[in-house]
Design a protein around this motif. Structure first.
Motif, PDB file in Angstrom:
ATOM      1  N   GLU A 117       0.822  -1.217   0.000  1.00 30.39           N
ATOM      2  CA  GLU A 117       0.000   0.000   0.000  1.00 30.39           C
ATOM      3  C   GLU A 117       0.852   1.262   0.000  1.00 30.39           C
ATOM      4  O   GLU A 117       0.576   2.196  -0.738  1.00 30.39           O
ATOM      5  CB  GLU A 117      -0.934   0.003   1.214  1.00 30.39           C
ATOM      6  CG  GLU A 117      -1.957  -1.107   1.209  1.00 30.39           C
ATOM      7  CD  GLU A 117      -2.961  -0.977   0.060  1.00 30.39           C
ATOM      8  OE1 GLU A 117      -3.143   0.143  -0.453  1.00 30.39           O
ATOM      9  OE2 GLU A 117      -3.532  -2.005  -0.329  1.00 30.39           O
ATOM     10  N   VAL A 136      -2.278   4.707   4.902  1.00 26.22           N
ATOM     11  CA  VAL A 136      -3.028   3.449   4.854  1.00 26.22           C
ATOM     12  C   VAL A 136      -3.425   3.142   6.294  1.00 26.22           C
ATOM     13  O   VAL A 136      -2.628   3.253   7.215  1.00 26.22           O
ATOM     14  CB  VAL A 136      -2.217   2.299   4.212  1.00 26.22           C
ATOM     15  CG1 VAL A 136      -0.936   2.011   4.950  1.00 26.22           C
ATOM     16  CG2 VAL A 136      -3.072   1.031   4.181  1.00 26.22           C
ATOM     17  N   ARG A 143      -6.415   5.134   2.079  1.00 30.49           N
ATOM     18  CA  ARG A 143      -6.893   3.788   1.747  1.00 30.49           C
ATOM     19  C   ARG A 143      -6.992   3.018   3.050  1.00 30.49           C
ATOM     20  O   ARG A 143      -6.105   3.083   3.897  1.00 30.49           O
ATOM     21  CB  ARG A 143      -5.866   3.145   0.798  1.00 30.49           C
ATOM     22  CG  ARG A 143      -5.980   1.643   0.672  1.00 30.49           C
ATOM     23  CD  ARG A 143      -6.698   1.249  -0.596  1.00 30.49           C
ATOM     24  NE  ARG A 143      -6.368  -0.135  -0.961  1.00 30.49           N
ATOM     25  CZ  ARG A 143      -7.189  -1.170  -0.745  1.00 30.49           C
ATOM     26  NH1 ARG A 143      -8.360  -1.004  -0.200  1.00 30.49           N
ATOM     27  NH2 ARG A 143      -6.825  -2.383  -1.098  1.00 30.49           N
ATOM     28  N   MET A 200      -7.106  -0.835   4.632  1.00 33.24           N
ATOM     29  CA  MET A 200      -6.618  -2.129   4.157  1.00 33.24           C
ATOM     30  C   MET A 200      -7.130  -3.278   5.018  1.00 33.24           C
ATOM     31  O   MET A 200      -7.154  -3.173   6.243  1.00 33.24           O
ATOM     32  CB  MET A 200      -5.088  -2.131   4.206  1.00 33.24           C
ATOM     33  CG  MET A 200      -4.487  -3.364   3.558  1.00 33.24           C
ATOM     34  SD  MET A 200      -2.756  -3.588   4.016  1.00 33.24           S
ATOM     35  CE  MET A 200      -2.956  -4.485   5.551  1.00 33.24           C
TER      36      MET A 200
END
Ligand code: NAP
Length: 333
Positions: free
Chosen positions: A139, A233, A277, A279
């Motif tokens: 990521e 992330v 993002r 995860m």
């Protein structure tokens, strides 16, 4: 066999030790005599029903997400393992089953455990280790010379993430209370912010990436310390629509729900000119092989806080749920 079974969604009383039938290894699966199993926040979040939208289980269900043990038998087509191998695994998310005398796991999720570790230390590595590896490598794409911020460095994931980021060549800043400061420094963090006294966003700037383990206000605060175009992330914040397709094998209804739930945090990231993002880690025997190699080379150290006998697994969870663990909490069968 004895197993720790989730009987319903709810508080700690929703799990109990029961006698259940031994599992059978089907095609591609390995039957493992479990020697130790790791306890993870995901286990109590599942019990509390927080994962129901993305992973609905058929109850009652043997709980437990990761294990170490010895191969007792193999199903048809298994080529990578033989009876007697010492192995470890992050088990299938929909099947679970690590808190039991025996578990079956698909061979693609299993690896030989590090030769230098005992079963207890090896049992705490798969879930947290794979999470840290996949976040930093896949990521954030951490590279030599990067400055990386990791919130909550003293816990199960954080203690491994610090070491892996350092191995990837990064300089690491993290948050910890005085209880965890010495530990995170010993693992390679060069900047440690006492989160009880200071906001990390008042101290750090121009970071190349952030790995958010703690969520809450720490997540939007992480955007403020990044270079423009860099990325956070998170495993402690809010999932995004892309997680539905990429990580959860879920359809448009779940994606729509995540779009609504994450609208604010995605907007905050956009306004700061950074990426965001969430995860979900993936079980992977291949990545576990990599981690085992790093352990045997002395690059990665397992950090085990407490080991409980299986009979005291409820006490183990009570300890983990206080949120103060330094490294991993494990039960020994
Ligand atoms: N999405 C995924 O795939 C995935 C995978 C793994 C984990 N997770 C999630 O990631 C989170 C972390 O997991 P974990 O296993 O590392 O948890 P953990 O081991 O229970 O974390 C405990 C540690 O967190 C520290 N901590 C608590 N609040 C903090 C704060 N505000 N700032 C800095 N440190 C703080 C505590 O230190 P002090 O005692 O010093 O406060 C303690 O050492 C959990 O929410 C878990 O569910 C998600």
């Amino acid at each position: 066999m004895q197993a720790y079974v989730m009987t319903r969604y709810g508080d700690a009383g929703a799990m109990e030790v029961r006698d259940v039938p031994e599992p059978v290894a089907r095609d591609g699966e390995v039957l493992i005599r479990v020697r130790a199993a790791g306890l993870n926040p995901i286990d109590y979040k599942i019990r509390e029903g927080k994962m129901r939208l993305v992973n609905r289980l058929d109850l009652p269900q043997v709980a437990g997400s990761e294990l170490s043990g010895v191969v007792e038998g193999v199903g048809a087509g298994v080529t990578r393992f033989a009876v007697g191998d010492r192995v470890f695994a992050r088990v299938d998310k929909k099947k679970l089953g690590a808190y039991a005398a025996y578990a079956v796991v698909h061979e693609t999720m299993v690896a030989k455990m590090p030769e230098s570790l005992d079963f207890a230390d090896a049992a705490g590595l798969p879930l947290a280790g794979l999470t840290a590896l996949q976040a930093l490598r896949d990521e954030l794409g951490v590279a030599t010379g990067d400055r990386v911020f990791i919130s909550g460095g003293a816990g199960g994931v954080g203690t491994l993430a610090i070491q892996l980021a350092v191995w990837m060549g990064a300089e690491v800043a993290t948050t910890a209370s005085p209880r965890g400061e010495e530990l995170v420094r010993s693992l390679g963090a060069t900047t440690v912010i006492n989160y009880q006294k200071q906001k990390f966003k008042d101290v750090l700037s121009d970071y190349d990436g952030a790995f958010d383990l703690t969520g809450g206000q720490d997540l939007p605060d992480s955007f403020a310390i990044l270079k423009r175009g860099a990325k956070t992330v998170s495993i402690g914040g809010v999932p995004v629509p892309a997680n539905a397709r990429v990580d959860l094998d879920a359809g448009p209804v779940v994606a729509a729900a995540l779009r609504v739930a994450s609208a604010r945090i995605r907007r905050q990231a956009r306004q700061r000119g950074v990426g965001y993002r969430y995860m979900f880690m993936h079980p992977s025997g291949e990545d576990l092989n990599l981690l085992a190699g790093l352990v045997d080379k002395g690059t990665l150290k397992a950090v085990t806080d407490r080991v409980f006998p299986f009979e005291q697994i409820a006490e183990g969870f009570a300890y983990l749920e206080q949120g103060r663990a330094k490294g991993k909490v494990v039960v020994q069968m």
